[in-house]
Scaffold this motif. Sequence first.
Motif: not given
Lengths: 349, 325
Positions: B201-202, B204, B253
Motif C-alpha cells: 500500500d505504501d 510501488t 500508493t
Amino acid sequence: MKSQPQKLPQIASPKASDPASTNDIRVRHLTWMILARALDDRMCKLKAQNLVPGSVFTGRGQEAYSAAGGMCLRPGDVFAPLIRDQAGRLAFGETIIDVVRTCMGKRTSSMRGRDGNIHRGNLDIGLLPMISHLGAMVSVVAGMLMARRFKGQLVGNDLTVGMASIGDGGMNAGALHEALNLAAVEKLPFVLLVANNQVAYSTFNDRTFACRDLVDRAVGYGVCGHSCDGTDATACLTTVSDAVARVRRGEGPQMVVATLLRLAGHGLHDPAEYVTPELKSRFGDCIQLDSNTLKVQGILTDADIERIWDDARTRIAAAVEQAMHEPDPDPAQEDWTAYSERDLKKVRS
Amino acid sequence: MTLAYLEAIRLALGESLDEDPRVFVYGQDVAGAFGGAFKVTKGIAERYKDRVLNAPISEDAMAGVAIGAALEGMRPVLEYQFADFATIAFNQFVNHAGTMFWRTGRSCPIVARLPVGGTPGGGPFHSQMPETWLSNHPGLVVVAPATVADAYFMLKDAIACQDPVMYCEHKYLYYHLKAEFDKTRAEHLPLGSAAVRRPGDDCTLISYSGMVHECLRAAEILDRDHGIDCEVIDLRCIRPLDTETILTSVCRTGRVVVATESWPFGGVAAEVLALVSSEAFSHLDAPPRRLCALDVPVPFHPDLFAAHHPDAERIAEAVLETMAF
C-alpha cells in the motif's frame, strides 16, 4: 568455378503458355526492357508534375540484365529486386498499375501509401518489398528457401529458385557477406544477380572494392560465378538463364556479375555530373543496342519497335489515368498500429 | 518438480518443437550434443536434428532467415549467444521484422531469444540489456520473463504470437532461479500483462527481468526494518507496456520507484516515469524515482560490476527517500 555461357536455352516466362522460340524470347525480352524504360520515363514526368512524393529511382541502362532475371523466374519462385529492377519486376509479374499507384502513394497500392517507390512488393507472388539497407534482402530469400526445404518442397531436379539483386556498392555490405555465405553453406537454390553499374551513388569501383572483378569473389563463397556484358541483351539472357538452370538442377547458389553503366543519377534528384563523358563513351544503351541487333538480324522492323514503344506508353497512360482518380491514404481512416496482434493479452499458446 | 529458469526455457522449446512442425531453432552452436553456449537446447537438439540447426556467426543473416521463413509460414526461434551480439541484427529486427506488418499487412512471427543481463566478469560485451533500444521501435514485442513460470509460458506464447517477439532471458537467472513448477497448475499470465508480485500500500516498486528479484528483496527489507509496505510490479512485457497495472497501483500508493539493470537515458524507467508523471500526476505524493545502471559500459571486475547496477539495498534507500518526501 567460372562457367562459360552456353547456347541460349528455353526460358519459361510467366507470360508464356508454350515453349517459345529463341526469337520470340528475344522480342519479349526487348518488350519488357522497353516497358520498363517507358514506365521509368513516365514516373519522372509525374514527379515533374509534383504527383510523386519522394524521389524516382530508375533502372535506365540495366533493363536487359534485370529483365533477363525476371524472365528466367516462374510463378512460385522468389524474387528480391533492388533499386534498378523495374524491368525484372515487370517480367516477374508486377503490374503497371501497382507501380504507378505505389509511386504516387495511393491507398490502393500494395503498400497503401505507407511505403513507396522502389520499396514496393507483392508477397502473394513472391516479390519481396525491399528495405533500403543493401544486402538485407538476401538472407530473407535464403530463409524463404530454407522454409520450403523444411516443408519438403525443395526436392528433385527442377527446384524453386530464389533470386536477389545487388550492385557493386551493395556487394560490400556486411549483410550481403553474411547472407551469401549462409546461402552457400545451406546449398540453397539461389541466384545473386550483381549489376556492376560502375558507381555506387557517386563513388566509383576503385573506392568500393579492391579485387580484380567482383565475380572473383564467387569462388571464395563457394558459389559458381558467371560474367556477362550487361549491355548485351542476348548475353544477359544466355548467362542468367544458364545460372538459373543450374540452380533448378540442384547445383547450388550461383552468382552472375553483369558489367554495365547506370545511365541516370542515383535518383531523379541526382544529375550525376560525376560520370565523365569518357566513361559514358565506353557503354552503350542496352535498349538501343538490342533494337539495332534485332533489326539487323531481320527479327524486328523499325515499325515493330515503334509499335512496342507505343503499346508500352498506351498501357502506362491508362494506368496513370486510373491511378490519378484513386484515393490517397486518409490519416483519419488509417489503422495506426504496427502490430498484427490487436491485444497481446489474448495471445495464448 | 523443481525447475531452473533455464530448464523452463528448454522445456518450452522442446514442447514447441514437439507440438508444431513449423517451429525450428537456429543459432550459433545450438545443434547436436553440444546444445548451445548455455545448454538451452541440450537434449532437444539431438531429438530434432533437422529442426535445430547451427548458424554461421552471422547474426544479421540469422534474423533475415527467420523473417523469410516466417513469411513462408514457419515459426523460427533464433538463439543469440548473447543479447549483446544482437546489435548486429538490429537492422533486420527493427527495419525489417518490425516494419513488415505496417508496410505489407503480413505478420512476421519470429522469436529471438536474447540472453541478457550481467554476471560478474561478463564485461561490456556479454552483459547488456537490449530492451531499451528494441522497444523504441514500433512493431516489435519485447518481453523479459523474471520467473520460472514466465520463462516457460512466455516463450510458448511468444512462439504463438503473430508479431516478432524479442524474448529477453536473464543469464543470471538461468541456474540461480529455481522454483516448483507444474505447468498444469502454475499461473499462466497473459503475454502482454504486468504482474503484481507483491501487493502493498505504501510505495510501488516497478522493474522487470532479474531486477524484479532485487525489488522483492528490497520490499522485504523495508517491511522488516521500516514497516513500509511496497507493492512490487513485474512489467514482464516491455512493449507493449501494461499501463493499466502501473497506473492502478501508483494511483493507489501515490509513490513510485522504478529500478532497471539498463542505462537511464531514454530507457524503460524513463518511459514508465513519463507515463506516471503525465497520467497520474495528481495522485502522486512524492516525485517519481528511477534507479538504473550507471551511465557507463558494463564493467568487468566483480566489484565494479556490483556497483554498476541497482541492488536491493540501494532500491530500499530510494524508497525511504521517497517515503520521507
